[in-house]
Design a protein around this motif. Structure first.
Motif, PDB file in Angstrom:
ATOM      1  N   TRP A 185       0.830  -1.190   0.113  1.00  0.00           N
ATOM      2  CA  TRP A 185       0.026  -0.113   0.051  1.00  0.00           C
ATOM      3  C   TRP A 185       0.737   1.125  -0.018  1.00  0.00           C
ATOM      4  O   TRP A 185       0.508   2.176  -0.793  1.00  0.00           O
ATOM      5  N   LEU A 186       2.047   1.185   0.935  1.00  0.00           N
ATOM      6  CA  LEU A 186       2.872   2.322   0.912  1.00  0.00           C
ATOM      7  C   LEU A 186       3.669   2.615  -0.191  1.00  0.00           C
ATOM      8  O   LEU A 186       3.807   3.687  -0.895  1.00  0.00           O
ATOM      9  N   ARG A 246       2.896   1.447  -3.352  1.00  0.00           N
ATOM     10  CA  ARG A 246       2.131   1.865  -4.366  1.00  0.00           C
ATOM     11  C   ARG A 246       2.181   3.363  -4.383  1.00  0.00           C
ATOM     12  O   ARG A 246       2.074   4.131  -5.425  1.00  0.00           O
ATOM     13  N   GLY A 247       1.900   3.940  -3.101  1.00  0.00           N
ATOM     14  CA  GLY A 247       1.652   5.635  -2.993  1.00  0.00           C
ATOM     15  C   GLY A 247       2.888   6.071  -3.643  1.00  0.00           C
ATOM     16  O   GLY A 247       2.999   7.116  -4.456  1.00  0.00           O
ATOM     17  N   ILE A 248       4.139   5.620  -3.102  1.00  0.00           N
ATOM     18  CA  ILE A 248       5.411   6.122  -3.732  1.00  0.00           C
ATOM     19  C   ILE A 248       5.278   6.073  -5.320  1.00  0.00           C
ATOM     20  O   ILE A 248       5.728   6.902  -6.090  1.00  0.00           O
ATOM     21  N   VAL A 257       3.027   5.845  -7.292  1.00  0.00           N
ATOM     22  CA  VAL A 257       2.196   6.746  -8.263  1.00  0.00           C
ATOM     23  C   VAL A 257       2.973   8.297  -8.277  1.00  0.00           C
ATOM     24  O   VAL A 257       2.916   8.876  -9.161  1.00  0.00           O
TER      25      VAL A 257
END
Lengths: 367, 367
Positions: free
Chosen positions: A175-176, A178-180, A182
């Motif tokens: 989850w984290l 994937r945020g990076i 993006v």
């Protein structure tokens, strides 16, 4: 058995990896060019280590690219991002890697560890954590069988690094990270699931790099010899961990709906029969998740759903699907290691929000 | 001069910090409760170090919360996230901190370093990197005067940590850290801009914690003595780095448009005069950016735009603005350190997408 790869092997390996990617994992084309370039300017060959040739206490750091395949084909890497991720993780852990390894054997991630190997001189272990491609980082046999993905390192194109440590929670790591990814424009290069040689033997799907190479060679030979590519594929898979091969459908791509959201490429494709009203519906999240014909499931994740050009046998990725393509859709049984209840809990149908139980392709489509 | 704070000081400090927050920085209320609780169960007092009492080679690690104030008031921290961020950065750098420090003196970020101090026993330096509150992490005097924000550490509520290193690029650090804050639910606790005591003296806005405390006390005393709060404020600011105080407008909040997007609280508020058709328009991104009356700029970032309840002098944060509130809007000159060309390049009007040059409030609103 360990062996070496050279530039002449890359096109076949990319073809086989595209097939094992089940539509996802990113188009290996750009990764192949990067490895080719690195080999041309570097050592010339890459050592591929059989898992049995690892020492128990060898330290293996897998490397990969994560992101939406739709972005991967447009945003060309510099080529040193994955090495930077590996080095950042080594620095963080205070230990140098003895080898790198793929996290998935499909698509571009069959190439990224080769790129790291060509640039660093490290060997690549012939094994991976998905036995195919999956869209999320917790969906690894490493994770299923108890290896934490953390700490994970990201290397970006401007030299930035990020270290993410979520302890044993690999879903939160995904989850984290994937945020990076993006924030980095939709793609990130990572190093994760650092583990011992003993853990590689215990948790990885073995010898999938070599399998990808053999599949690629077989599909090329079939084309050169005007042989049915599915027949050649079935012959190659016989005696491997993936020994049930079924034709799910033959037809023409008549509809593709695709969107890039939250760092993934999601969508549907419809394939219409050449000779009648029947259709096959494919649903994908980077990779193909389920194939339905007339509302009935014909193959479902984690079994492999592979779309090939009907005439050439060339694998088609989900972002490469186009109206009018003539395709044959093949279902392939995934290794038993990936069909256990623990494994299905992590990457079975329900992990992707599909309201169904896993059913083996050999039961859904008897011979 | 160094001094100690105890529980009895917190309400005044929170009030003063809310004013210096210029509407942003997050409501200090929850932070105050967390510090109060930590002091009740811990040391009882916090040592506040004057910057002049730091040794040149002391190692200072500022701590803070980042995110949308609209989320901060709803998502209560566990209380140990900022300590976890500090410890993660110490581990990464291989050095223990001698003190912590605020990155901004406005809002909740006046309280987070006190919380870290109360939980760890570290002293807090009486200085900060914004002299007010700003919405983004590169908008710091530390950054303006050459201290890199990287590596930055994030501590999350589930024990996860993230280390972000973008070298000298503090804007990119903000971009990646904001991505993590969004993934953590809109708020993250961070440690960043680790620096020497000498760099604190060279780059920080000094003694803003003490100033916040004095402002809070003065506003309380004014209320108790039925004195005009703006007069009391002007008296407090006289002789400080913030010595021009101007009333921009008095009136009633008649419209608020607010949205939480990309990890920020953005919007507009309109205040109508009590006695006529005139209005003041406020534009904010977490903090107030510009105040316009009849289309003319009355005060603009980085000068401070502060909204107070007209009768009580209590500061109102942007997420606390409500229809019908009776308000006085005050402009305050920002310290000279923050009006240099370098500083205006980082947090002047254009850094917020406003198409205007900075003009000092004392020129826009002569006495």
């Amino acid at each position: 058995m360990s062996y070496t790869l050279d530039r002449g092997d890359l096109a076949d390996l990319a073809r086989g990896a595209a097939l094992l990617g089940t539509g996802g994992g990113g188009d290996p084309y750009i990764g192949r060019l990067l490895v080719d370039q690195a080999l041309r300017h570097g050592p010339g060959t890459i050592t591929v280590l059989d898992p049995d040739d690892l020492r128990d206490d060898d330290f293996v750091i897998p490397t990969a690219q994560m992101g939406a395949p739709t972005v991967m084909v447009e945003k060309i890497p510099r080529g040193d991002e994955a090495v930077a991720a590996l080095r950042a993780l080594e620095d963080h852990l205070g230990r140098r890697a003895d080898a790198t390894m793929p996290i998935e054997c499909g698509g571009i991630n069959s190439m990224i560890p080769l790129l790291v190997a060509a640039r660093t001189g490290l060997p690549v272990v012939d094994a991976d954590g998905m036995g195919r491609a999956f869209p999320e980082l917790q969906m690894e046999t490493f994770s299923v069988y108890g290896v934490p993905g953390s700490p994970l390192a990201v290397g970006g194109e401007n030299g930035e690094t990020v270290i993410i440590d979520t302890g044993a929670d690999n879903r939160r790591m995904e989850w984290l990270a994937r945020g990076i990814a993006v924030r980095l424009g939709g793609v990130a290069h990572i190093a994760e699931y650092a583990m011992s040689g003993a853990d590689v033997r215990r948790t990885a799907v073995p010898r999938t790099l070599g399998l990808g190479l053999r599949i690629g060679r077989a599909l090329r030979a079939a084309r050169e010899n005007h042989r049915d590519p599915v027949e050649a594929l079935a012959d190659t898979m016989a005696g491997t961990l993936y020994d049930k091969v079924r034709v799910l459908f033959r037809g023409k791509v008549v509809d593709v709906e695709r969107r890039t959201e939250a760092g993934f490429a999601r969508g549907h494709a419809t394939i219409a029969a050449f000779d009648g009203p029947r259709t096959l519906e494919l649903t994908f999240q980077n990779e193909h998740l389920v194939a339905r014909a007339g509302g009935e499931v014909r193959c479902v994740v984690p079994d492999l759903i592979c779309v090939l050009e009907a005439d050439t046998g060339e694998p088609i990725t989900t972002e490469g699907l186009r109206y009018g393509q003539r395709a044959v859709v093949v279902g392939i049984s995934t290794p038993d290691l990936m069909r256990s209840p623990e494994a299905l809990g992590v990457f079975g149908p329900r992990a992707f929000g599909l309201d169904m139980e896993f059913q083996p392709v050999e039961d859904l489509v008897p011979l």
